[in-house]
Motif scaffolding. Structure first.
Motif, mmCIF file in Angstrom:
data_model
loop_
_atom_site.group_PDB
_atom_site.id
_atom_site.type_symbol
_atom_site.label_atom_id
_atom_site.label_comp_id
_atom_site.label_asym_id
_atom_site.label_seq_id
_atom_site.Cartn_x
_atom_site.Cartn_y
_atom_site.Cartn_z
ATOM 1 N N GLY A 6 0.802 -1.225 0.000
ATOM 2 C CA GLY A 6 0.000 0.000 0.000
ATOM 3 C C GLY A 6 0.831 1.268 0.000
ATOM 4 O O GLY A 6 0.321 2.356 0.295
ATOM 5 N N MET A 7 2.126 1.164 -0.342
ATOM 6 C CA MET A 7 2.958 2.378 -0.371
ATOM 7 C C MET A 7 2.476 3.312 -1.487
ATOM 8 O O MET A 7 2.227 2.863 -2.601
ATOM 9 N N PRO A 8 2.322 4.607 -1.194
ATOM 10 C CA PRO A 8 1.942 5.546 -2.263
ATOM 11 C C PRO A 8 3.124 5.771 -3.205
ATOM 12 O O PRO A 8 4.148 6.303 -2.775
ATOM 13 N N VAL A 9 2.965 5.361 -4.444
ATOM 14 C CA VAL A 9 4.077 5.489 -5.406
ATOM 15 C C VAL A 9 3.567 6.128 -6.695
ATOM 16 O O VAL A 9 2.378 6.059 -7.011
ATOM 17 N N ILE A 10 4.484 6.740 -7.407
ATOM 18 C CA ILE A 10 4.231 7.183 -8.785
ATOM 19 C C ILE A 10 5.473 6.809 -9.591
ATOM 20 O O ILE A 10 6.600 6.901 -9.085
ATOM 21 N N VAL A 11 5.264 6.367 -10.823
ATOM 22 C CA VAL A 11 6.390 6.089 -11.721
ATOM 23 C C VAL A 11 6.216 6.962 -12.959
ATOM 24 O O VAL A 11 5.097 7.071 -13.487
ATOM 25 N N THR A 12 7.309 7.610 -13.396
ATOM 26 C CA THR A 12 7.226 8.288 -14.696
ATOM 27 C C THR A 12 8.328 7.767 -15.605
ATOM 28 O O THR A 12 9.430 7.450 -15.169
ATOM 29 N N ASN A 13 7.981 7.650 -16.888
ATOM 30 C CA ASN A 13 8.914 7.146 -17.894
ATOM 31 C C ASN A 13 9.135 8.251 -18.912
ATOM 32 O O ASN A 13 8.206 8.667 -19.604
ATOM 33 N N CYS A 14 10.373 8.709 -18.970
ATOM 34 C CA CYS A 14 10.678 9.890 -19.795
ATOM 35 C C CYS A 14 11.592 9.517 -20.961
ATOM 36 O O CYS A 14 12.363 8.561 -20.894
ATOM 37 N N SER A 15 11.512 10.325 -21.998
ATOM 38 C CA SER A 15 12.366 10.128 -23.168
ATOM 39 C C SER A 15 13.747 10.748 -22.934
ATOM 40 O O SER A 15 14.030 11.241 -21.845
ATOM 41 N N THR A 28 1.058 5.875 -13.586
ATOM 42 C CA THR A 28 2.257 6.052 -14.408
ATOM 43 C C THR A 28 2.002 7.182 -15.394
ATOM 44 O O THR A 28 0.903 7.295 -15.925
ATOM 45 N N TYR A 29 3.013 8.023 -15.583
ATOM 46 C CA TYR A 29 2.913 9.071 -16.603
ATOM 47 C C TYR A 29 4.109 8.971 -17.535
ATOM 48 O O TYR A 29 5.244 8.881 -17.058
ATOM 49 N N ASN A 30 3.844 8.999 -18.828
ATOM 50 C CA ASN A 30 4.926 9.111 -19.798
ATOM 51 C C ASN A 30 5.239 10.594 -20.013
ATOM 52 O O ASN A 30 4.320 11.415 -20.094
ATOM 53 N N ILE A 31 6.529 10.897 -20.124
ATOM 54 C CA ILE A 31 6.948 12.291 -20.340
ATOM 55 C C ILE A 31 7.803 12.328 -21.600
ATOM 56 O O ILE A 31 8.813 11.605 -21.683
ATOM 57 N N ILE A 88 7.543 8.811 -27.509
ATOM 58 C CA ILE A 88 6.640 8.806 -26.355
ATOM 59 C C ILE A 88 5.331 9.511 -26.665
ATOM 60 O O ILE A 88 5.329 10.577 -27.282
ATOM 61 N N ASP A 89 4.247 8.913 -26.240
ATOM 62 C CA ASP A 89 2.956 9.596 -26.256
ATOM 63 C C ASP A 89 2.707 10.110 -24.837
ATOM 64 O O ASP A 89 2.447 9.325 -23.929
ATOM 65 N N SER A 90 2.832 11.426 -24.662
ATOM 66 C CA SER A 90 2.671 11.976 -23.306
ATOM 67 C C SER A 90 1.314 12.661 -23.143
ATOM 68 O O SER A 90 1.156 13.576 -22.339
ATOM 69 N N SER A 91 0.300 12.200 -23.906
ATOM 70 C CA SER A 91 -0.994 12.912 -23.821
ATOM 71 C C SER A 91 -1.674 12.777 -22.464
ATOM 72 O O SER A 91 -2.405 13.685 -22.054
#
Ligand code: NAD
Ligand code: TYD
Length: 366
Positions: free
Chosen positions: A190-199, A259-262, A311-314
């Motif tokens: 239950g850890m609050p996490v965010i992952v982002t994948n960037c170009s 997850t957010y793509n950047i 990357i599609d960062s929409s």
């Protein structure tokens, strides 16, 4: 503004230094702790302008060192982690994959485990906490070039947040593994996490082993420009400060477990980047047009060289309103100018002298 205590790992590196600078300057009420081992890629000189700020601390340590991680989290009552520390260069991962498994996989796991131990020991638990993991688009594998003559975009497919992971290099395999561990800590504990994948990022303070700073430095010194294969591989380039701005936005307003793509919607073939770099650098150096073109040298291709990243960062645009702020031509010119205006920064790296900066600042504790 609520006070926060944020541990930024890898803050002495390229992207990390831009993130640290942004947070130190924008959030005087936050306690910013830069946790960095200072590998060959770490350079405290990148943070010279903020090192004396009252809200900035530096901890010289390895993310694999559980005891120091645990101590730092408790001592500074850390409630947010932005994790950038990593081995980051694909060519090095081909030569020494173990270093990548150690830092990127075991180091990330150590951070997760110690964050979990600490946050679960608090009366409020995970409330108000965030583990934000910075990752790469390279975990998605490679895309096809199905519009080779049509100009950018060079293919019809893009990486989205739903693209299955298919890493090819030891670097991307280690980052993929760390991404999975981060999500597993959310799903399991239950850890609050965010992952982002960037170009691919570019801009000031990038270690001159990566394409853009290496080639600017080589043009300046009249050295060969080693283009892998035929130079037809495609990368999607983003100015580093736009990445730091996205990280700031997502840290504060991103949805937990998302997850957010950047990316910049900014695809370039390597050879076209190299020609653009030559054009801008020659102009700024006062060389005649085309002066450095003969430096281009095609060499053996990188093993397992991924053909195209895009990357599609929409999602990031739709949910949080983020868009890149700089046109590539503008970003490239700004970048070349920075390296030409700060030649001693690259020269101190080439000579190894950059390591003395740390010794002068913090004594001989390496
Ligand atoms: P970098 O190589 O410039 O910096 C890495 C930093 O991490 C250095 O300061 C180094 O000293 C530190 N570090 C390495 N091992 C460590 C350890 N065991 N303990 C503590 N500190 C350690 O990297 P970068 O290009 O700034 O990338 C930062 C992050 O962003 C990485 O996680 C990378 O995977 C990711 N990323 C990079 C790009 C890019 O184009 N550079 C694109 C997308 C994602
Ligand atoms: P790099 O900057 O290493 O980033 P990444 O491998 O993470 O994309 O390389 C960018 C592109 O440039 C990649 O396709 C490999 C190529 N390249 C060269 O052709 N020559 C070089 O000397 C380097 C470092 C990279």
């Amino acid at each position: 503004m609520a006070e926060r205590s944020i541990l930024i790992t890898g803050g002495a590196g390229f992207i990390g230094s831009h993130v640290v600078r942004r947070f130190v300057n924008r959030y005087p009420g936050y306690n910013i702790i830069n946790f960095d081992k200072l590998t060959y890629a770490g350079n405290l000189e990148n943070l010279r302008d903020v090192e004396k700020a009252p809200n900035y601390r530096f901890v010289h340590a390895d993310i694999c060192d559980a005891e120091t991680v645990a101590h730092t989290l408790r001592e500074h009552k850390v409630d947010g982690i932005i994790h950038l520390a990593a081995e980051s260069h694909v060519d090095r991962s081909i030569r020494d994959p173990f270093a990548f498994a150690r830092t990127n996989v075991l180091g990330t796991l150590t951070l997760l485990q110690e964050a979990r131990n600490y946050w679960e020991s608090l009366p409020e638990g995970y409330e108000g906490k965030l583990f934000y993991h910075i990752s790469t688009d390279e975990v998605y594998g490679a895309l096809q070039l199905d519009r080779p003559d049509g100009g950018a975009p060079y293919g019809s497919e893009f990486f989205t947040e739903e693209t299955p992971y298919a890493p090819h290099s030891p670097y991307s395999a280690s980052k993929a593994s760390s991404d999975h561990f981060v999500r597993a800590f959310h799903d399991t504990y239950g850890m609050p996490v965010i992952v982002t994948n960037c170009s691919n990022n570019y801009g000031p303070y990038q270690f001159p082993e990566k394409l853009i700073p290496l080639f600017i430095s080589n043009i300046r010194h009249g050295k060969k420009l080693p283009v892998y294969g035929e130079g037809l591989n495609v990368r999607d380039w983003l100015y580093v400060e736009d990445h730091a701005r996205a990280i700031d936005l997502i840290f504060h307003r991103g949805r937990v477990a998302r997850t957010y793509n950047i990316g910049g919607f900014n695809e370039w073939k390597n050879i076209d980047i190299v020609k653009a770099l030559i054009r801008v650098t020659d102009r700024l150096l006062g060389n005649p047009e085309g002066h450095s073109l003969p430096l281009i040298t095609y060499i053996e291709d990188r093993k397992g060289h991924d053909l195209r990243y895009a990357i599609d960062s929409s999602r990031l645009k739709e949910e949080l309103g983020w868009e890149p702020s700089l046109q590539f031509e503008e970003g490239l010119e700004k970048t070349v100018r920075w390296y030409l205006d700060n030649p001693e920064w690259s020269d101190r790296i080439t000579s190894g002298e950059y390591r003395d900066y740390y010794r002068r600042m913090y004594g001989d504790r390496e």
